[in-house]
Design a protein around this motif. Structure first.
Motif, PDB file in Angstrom:
ATOM      1  N   ASP A   1       0.859  -1.181   0.000  1.00  0.00           N
ATOM      2  CA  ASP A   1       0.000   0.000   0.000  1.00  0.00           C
ATOM      3  C   ASP A   1       0.900   1.238   0.000  1.00  0.00           C
ATOM      4  N   ASP A   2       0.303   2.407  -0.176  1.00  0.00           N
ATOM      5  CA  ASP A   2       1.092   3.643  -0.311  1.00  0.00           C
ATOM      6  C   ASP A   2       1.979   3.896   0.899  1.00  0.00           C
ATOM      7  N   GLU A   3       1.450   3.658   2.086  1.00  0.00           N
ATOM      8  CA  GLU A   3       2.223   3.904   3.305  1.00  0.00           C
ATOM      9  C   GLU A   3       3.418   2.965   3.403  1.00  0.00           C
ATOM     10  N   ALA A   4       3.209   1.689   3.117  1.00  0.00           N
ATOM     11  CA  ALA A   4       4.308   0.713   3.173  1.00  0.00           C
ATOM     12  C   ALA A   4       5.341   0.995   2.084  1.00  0.00           C
TER      13      ALA A   4
ATOM     14  N   ALA B   1       6.052   3.923   0.761  1.00  0.00           N
ATOM     15  CA  ALA B   1       6.801   5.128   1.147  1.00  0.00           C
ATOM     16  C   ALA B   1       7.836   4.794   2.227  1.00  0.00           C
ATOM     17  N   ALA B   2       7.444   3.975   3.188  1.00  0.00           N
ATOM     18  CA  ALA B   2       8.381   3.584   4.248  1.00  0.00           C
ATOM     19  C   ALA B   2       9.536   2.765   3.672  1.00  0.00           C
TER      20      ALA B   2
END
Length: 114
Positions: free
Chosen positions: A21-24, A26-27
């Motif tokens: 997902d976008d958050e993962a 980005a991290a």
């Protein structure tokens, strides 16, 4: 003729890369960039950057032997999670043809955009 020896490492997008997902994602990108900054600060990484290619996603130039370059690149969080595989190749250029200046590599996307 004298030659300087470097190692080129390519990051290759794996066809079986995990969906993030976008958050993962980005991290993971920030962790990848921090790893590159660590390699540069340790004196192993001379240059690195993304490639605009669907398969080949990044290129690095290291001043270590290919075996050591593979070990270092395998520590990249994006490689460890299975997003990328690595292709490592020795590279010789006429001595003095390439010079690299000390610089600072960003440790995150936010830092790169500052």
């Amino acid at each position: 003729m004298q030659f300087d020896n470097y190692t080129i490492a390519l990051l290759i997008l794996r066809p079986d890369a995990p969906e993030l997902d976008d958050e993962a994602a980005a991290a993971l990108q920030d962790a990848h960039m921090a790893h590159l900054a660590d390699l540069h600060e340790a004196g192993h990484l001379l240059a690195a950057g993304p490639l605009s290619d669907e398969k080949f996603r990044g290129l690095t130039i290291l001043n270590v032997e290919p075996e050591r370059a593979r070990e270092l690149k395998e520590q990249d969080p994006a490689v460890q999670i299975g997003r990328f595989s690595i292709k490592v190749m020795p590279w010789m250029v006429p001595a003095g043809a390439m010079t690299f200046s000390p610089t600072r590599f960003p440790r995150s996307v936010a830092e790169a955009n500052d």
